[in-house]
Write an enzyme that holds these catalytic residues in place. Structure first.
Site, PDB file in Angstrom:
ATOM      1  CE  LYS A 140      -6.120  42.295  30.144  1.00 46.70           C
ATOM      2  NZ  LYS A 140      -7.399  42.416  29.873  1.00 46.70           N
ATOM      3  NE  ARG A 166      -9.241  45.487  31.228  1.00 49.38           N
ATOM      4  CZ  ARG A 166      -8.148  46.386  30.663  1.00 49.38           C
ATOM      5  NH1 ARG A 166      -7.306  46.659  31.516  1.00 49.38           N
ATOM      6  NH2 ARG A 166      -7.982  46.575  29.388  1.00 49.38           N
ATOM      7  N   GLY A 216      -8.982  40.530  22.359  1.00 55.52           N
ATOM      8  CA  GLY A 216     -10.513  40.611  21.847  1.00 55.52           C
ATOM      9  C   GLY A 216     -11.293  39.415  22.045  1.00 55.52           C
ATOM     10  CG  MET A 273     -11.492  35.035  26.617  1.00 54.82           C
ATOM     11  SD  MET A 273     -10.463  34.021  27.820  1.00 54.82           S
ATOM     12  CE  MET A 273      -9.000  35.025  27.862  1.00 54.82           C
ATOM     13  NE  ARG A 311      -1.339  43.075  24.745  1.00 54.32           N
ATOM     14  CZ  ARG A 311      -2.648  43.147  24.445  1.00 54.32           C
ATOM     15  NH1 ARG A 311      -3.375  42.387  25.338  1.00 54.32           N
ATOM     16  NH2 ARG A 311      -3.054  43.554  23.461  1.00 54.32           N
ATOM     17  CG  HIS A 340     -10.585  42.864  16.856  1.00 57.15           C
ATOM     18  ND1 HIS A 340     -10.719  42.208  15.643  1.00 57.15           N
ATOM     19  CD2 HIS A 340     -10.435  41.958  17.687  1.00 57.15           C
ATOM     20  CE1 HIS A 340     -10.949  41.009  15.847  1.00 57.15           C
ATOM     21  NE2 HIS A 340     -10.882  40.794  17.014  1.00 57.15           N
ATOM     22  NE  ARG A 355      11.015  13.652  -3.253  1.00 54.17           N
ATOM     23  CZ  ARG A 355      10.514  14.780  -2.829  1.00 54.17           C
ATOM     24  NH1 ARG A 355       9.408  14.574  -1.804  1.00 54.17           N
ATOM     25  NH2 ARG A 355      10.951  15.838  -3.033  1.00 54.17           N
ATOM     26  CB  SER A 358      15.955   8.473   6.336  1.00 54.74           C
ATOM     27  OG  SER A 358      15.311   9.617   6.194  1.00 54.74           O
ATOM     28  N   GLY A 383      10.364   8.121   7.767  1.00 55.08           N
ATOM     29  CA  GLY A 383       9.599   8.765   6.788  1.00 55.08           C
ATOM     30  C   GLY A 383       8.414   8.999   7.353  1.00 55.08           C
ATOM     31  CG  ASN A 385       5.364  12.658   4.769  1.00 57.83           C
ATOM     32  OD1 ASN A 385       5.311  13.670   5.606  1.00 57.83           O
ATOM     33  ND2 ASN A 385       5.983  13.248   3.596  1.00 57.83           N
ATOM     34  CG  ASP A 386       4.500   6.232   3.549  1.00 62.12           C
ATOM     35  OD1 ASP A 386       3.358   6.759   3.240  1.00 62.12           O
ATOM     36  OD2 ASP A 386       5.092   5.778   2.607  1.00 62.12           O
ATOM     37  CB  CYS A 441      13.612  12.108   4.305  1.00 62.03           C
ATOM     38  SG  CYS A 441      12.766  10.293   4.127  1.00 62.03           S
ATOM     39  CE1 TYR A 475      18.850  12.988   6.891  1.00 65.92           C
ATOM     40  CE2 TYR A 475      20.551  11.905   8.024  1.00 65.92           C
ATOM     41  CZ  TYR A 475      19.568  12.037   7.069  1.00 65.92           C
ATOM     42  OH  TYR A 475      19.234  10.802   6.487  1.00 65.92           O
TER      43      TYR A 475
END
Length: 906
Positions: A30, A99, A108, A110, A343, A459, A584, A790, A792, A794-795, A858, A878
């Site tokens: 602002k 402000r 809205g 703050m 803005r 809002h 898989r 690759s 993994g 997740n694991d 992956c 990739y």
């Protein structure tokens, strides 16, 4: 001493004439934009900005920095000289607003306090100077109300209740119908409320008012709602907020005054035109709060043509200057236009794509910049389903289409219920007269938001657009009764809490019951069923098409799919996949093949085991032939069997019951008993850390070689049929190079046998998944035996953090997110500091050993926008993700490449 305490800060306060739009880190959005408009010569009320650095010192120490008070005094003196009046003086008071204004827009969230400087004495001087007693007392009651709630912590409902009683006593509906006498009484009532609730009188010293308000704005950075919003929008918590002290201009001076919000383009659709809201005889908070219904901005031309024409010129100036959609707040004081804020405006996903291409066509930005104006999260929103226009649905209302989408859920009438029901798995629509910042948690939990008041700048609308949440505002014919937890629709039908409703954020329509949904036009485009054209949907498709084409030209990262069958592979290919990064094979062993796996597990002799593998081989081969055909000419990375064997066996409790029942009935149960014994034998306390992945291949002779043979024979058959199979064999859960070497030797032998038997030369790359910390730490050694890695993730995330994903997300992740330990789940966006550092070091070590090592990812992180940027930065070749996330990954890979170019140029 102050210089030693804050040596890096030259000063803590900047006049609006000193800053510019590039100083958002220091002056907040602002303040930086007020300075920019001032520099452009636009009509901005004079003022000054207290920096975010001052806020940080205050929040860290609990005290404002030592030089701040003197700097504020100096700038206030200069402001008073410029305005020809002093703050809060009795005869002709200078009034200011205080402000908030952080670097990133937090609408809205703050605090703001208007009309600072009014007191029992100065209110009379203001009335005299303005020639309007009602205006002065209305401004005073607003100050006490805002100051009491924001600064002194008084329950805001107490002021609202007193205001409602005053209107009831007068027999009127809106605030503007209260006269000066009514407002004087209200001021007295408000002051008594402050005294009772805050334990002190409302301060009469104007400087005390200002200093307390500044501290309150600093404090509002760490309110629960602000922290919740930052977590939702991934805004860092250590930025702090700037504070803007601005001389007041008044939109509540009568019918020739007013306040409004304007957009240089429609933030919902992106179309050019006159968009915004205007409210006569009002202050700015009245518009965004939605407590009085506004008129469309276009009506201002009839109300005050001179101000309207000037506003249109300023809007064009700002859009050309910022080269983007601008969101503008303005006030008209007795025919004089003032600019209070601008803005870069929040917009819907569809508007973002349309506006980006429009600005390219207008020559304001180039395609590289356009690509930075859209993102994968927006594209994902555009792929959500929409309501079926041909479905029979009972429309009961229509409001303003504030934020698009098709949302269905049970009506709830407060945020607490929305959160509670959502956590129980219910889909809900939050229904309110209007929302306020305290409703944020309910808005996040809900599928969509419906309000009976407010417009596109209320809002609810602004926050919903920022979150990508479906929203319909200003549905005036709907009577919302939050106390009785019900909504009455035209015709008298009552929607009780828990009744299902549907809202369409693209049309503003509200329906009873659940409306069926159909695929979005963007998905139809990716599926090849829709082509760019002329109507509104096709215009959006055209914009998406152009952005995707440019992203594809710019990106370095290739995008593959996680797909386990031909159907998914074909869909992925239509969505732009450049191969399969993860097939898989365990998914191929389910269904009618489970019995064969059971026989393999139960095999007591080598002959029995070989017979089971012999029967599985042609089934696996057929799977791979279909997959290679679907992805002909593109790489297909096949992961050998990974999960624990117990996943292919019946549930231990269910099997125990079957055995017990068979025994009690004296029925044959030899096979069930053998299965139960196998289940007990294979039971593990932590199966995801047990006998799985490469360990299975080493412990069960012939299992991996059967899969390798199926892959090799399928590839050979496709080559014979003039196909172009590009198979890659991936060994899972490797922790040491010795494991990979043993499996690789066996695989190479099988491939050689197939080549000899078929007379076909095969090029089958063999690599591994990097999904254990030890694999990442010894990547240089593992690369000696691997042609590709690759990741993994997740694991890798589970093993780095010590988390069991199946357990922790339901048990304590919510608390961790609420406490700010996580900004986002590490399973959703990659943990750059921990998991990411292992990925980066493994990339470097692997390529040091084998410069031509192919590298990919992956895990589902491969389709997460923020993670894609990280994978680009560390040099992967990739990413691979589920088919529906492929367009998102393509877009983000292009954005990552253009951002890198920008960094290089800088």
């Amino acid at each position: 001493m102050s210089e030693n305490k804050e040596p890096h800060v030259a000063k803590f306060v900047y006049d609006f004439t000193e800053g510019n739009k590039d100083l958002k880190d220091l002056l907040g959005g602002k303040g930086a934009n007020l300075a920019e408009m001032t520099n452009l010569g636009l009509p901005v009320p004079p003022g000054f900005t207290i920096t975010t650095e001052a806020c940080k010192v205050y929040l860290d120490s609990g005290e404002e920095p030592a030089p701040l008070r003197d700097e504020v005094s100096a700038h206030l003196d200069a402001l008073e000289q410029r305005m020809g009046k002093k703050l809060g003086q009795a005869d002709d008071p200078l009034l200011v607003s205080v402000r908030s204004g952080a670097k990133f827009s937090m609408p809205g969230m703050m605090d703001t306090v208007l009309n600072i400087g009014l007191s029992d004495k100065s209110v009379k001087g203001l009335a005299k100077q303005a020639g309007d007693e009602r205006f002065a007392w209305d401004s005073y009651r607003r100050l006490i109300q805002m100051f009491g709630k924001t600064v002194l912590g008084v329950d805001g409902d107490l002021f609202e209740e007193a205001l409602e009683k005053a209107k009831e006593a007068k027999g009127v509906q809106v605030d503007t119908e209260l006269d000066a006498a009514d407002l004087k009484k209200l001021v007295t009532a408000f002051k008594k409320t402050v005294k009772t609730e805050a334990g002190r009188d409302f301060p009469q010293d104007p400087r005390e008012q200002m200093d307390l308000a500044i501290h309150a704005v600093f404090d509002s950075w760490n309110t629960d709602r602000a922290k919740l919003y930052r977590r939702q929008e991934r805004i860092p918590g250590d930025l702090g907020t700037a504070v803007n002290v601005c001389s007041m201009v008044f939109g509540n001076l009568g019918p020739d005054s007013g306040t409004g919000v304007a957009f240089t383009r429609d933030p919902a659709s992106g179309h050019q035109g006159v968009y915004g809201d205007y409210l006569q005889n009002a202050q700015g908070e009245d518009v965004v709060a939605g407590i009085r219904n506004t008129v469309p901005l276009a009506e201002l031309e009839n109300i005050d043509k001179a101000s309207y024409d000037q506003l249109m010129q300023i809007m064009e100036t700002l859009e050309n200057h910022y080269k983007d959609l601008c969101d503008i707040e303005f006030t008209i004081e007795r025919g004089k236009l003032w600019m209070l804020q601008t803005r870069v405006g929040k917009r819907t996903a569809g508007a973002a794509f349309r506006i980006a291409t429009q600005l390219v066509d207008q020559g304001l930005i180039d395609e590289t910049e356009a690509l930075q104006r859209v993102n994968g999260a927006q594209l994902a929103q555009l792929m959500f389903p929409r309501f079926d226009e041909d479905a029979r649905a009972e429309q009961v209302g229509r409001g303003i289409a504030a934020s698009p989408g098709a949302a269905v859920g049970k009506a709830v009438f407060d945020s607490y219920t929305a959160v509670k029901w959502s956590r129980s798995g219910e889909k809900v629509i939050l229904v309110r007269r209007e929302t306020n910042p305290d409703d944020l948690d309910g808005m996040i939990a809900a599928e969509g938001i419906l309000t009976s008041r407010g417009g596109k700048t209320s809002h609810a609308a602004v926050v919903a657009r920022g979150m990508g949440k479906t929203c319909v505002c200003g549905a005036e014919e709907l009577e919302v009764d939050t106390k009785r937890r019900r909504m009455t629709v035209p015709g008298g039908h009552v929607v009780e809490e828990g009744d299902v409703i549907s809202i369409d954020g693209s049309s503003g329509k509200v329906y009873l019951g659940e409306v069926p949904v159909v695929p979005s036009p963007v998905v139809e485009y990716f599926e090849g069923r829709m082509h760019p054209g002329a109507d509104d949907a096709d215009e959006l498709v055209e914009a998406v098409h152009r952005m995707m084409a440019f992203a594809d030209r710019k990106r370095r990262l290739r995008v593959r799919a996680n797909a386990d069958n031909a159907e998914d592979a074909l869909r992925a290919r239509r969505f732009g996949a450049q191969g399969i990064g993860l097939c898989r094979t365990e998914h191929m062993f389910l269904g009618d093949r489970r019995e064969l796996v059971e026989r393999l597990i139960l095999a007591d002799t080598e002959t029995e085991r070989e017979e089971s593998l012999k029967q599985l081989l042609p089934l696996q081969k057929r799977d791979f032939i279909e997959l290679f055909e679907a992805m002909d000419g593109l790489p297909v990375t096949v992961r050998l069997l990974d999960p624990p064997l117990h996943e292919f066996l019946p549930d231990i409790t269910e099997l125990s019951v079957r055995v017990a029942l068979a025994e009690s009935r004296q029925e044959p149960h030899e096979n069930e008993l053998r299965l139960l014994q196998a289940v007990h034998r294979l039971h593990e306390q932590n199966p995801m850390l047990g006998l799985r992945g490469v360990r299975l291949g080493l412990v069960i002779p012939g299992l991996f070689t059967m899969q390798v043979r199926a892959i090799a024979e399928a590839a050979a058959e496709r080559k014979t049929a003039k196909g172009d199979p590009r198979a890659e064999i991936m060994i899972p859960l490797v922790g040491t190079v010795q494991e990979l070497e043993i499996v690789r030797d066996e695989a190479d032998q099988v491939i050689a046998e197939v080549e000899a038997a078929t007379g076909t030369k095969l090029k089958l790359a063999i690599g591994t998944m990097i999904e254990l910390p030890r694999a990442a730490l010894t990547a240089g050694q593992i690369a000696e035996a691997a042609e590709f890695f690759s990741f993994g993730t997740n694991d890798l995330t589970q093993t780095v953090w010590g988390f069991s994903r199946d357990d922790v997300e339901a048990s304590f992740f919510t608390a961790y997110l609420e406490k700010g330990i996580f900004g986002v789940s590490p399973f959703e966006t990659i943990d750059k500091d921990g998991v990411g550092s292992l990925v980066k070091s493994a990339v470097e070590a692997g390529r040091a050993t084998r410069p031509d090592l192919k590298l990919g990812v992956c895990g589902e992180h491969g389709g997460d926008p923020e993670s894609v940027h990280f994978f680009h930065e560390v040099g992967l070749d990739y990413v691979s993700c589920s088919p529906f996330r492929i367009p998102v990954a393509r877009l983000e890979a292009g954005r990552a490449a253009t951002q890198s170019e920008g960094s290089d140029h800088r």
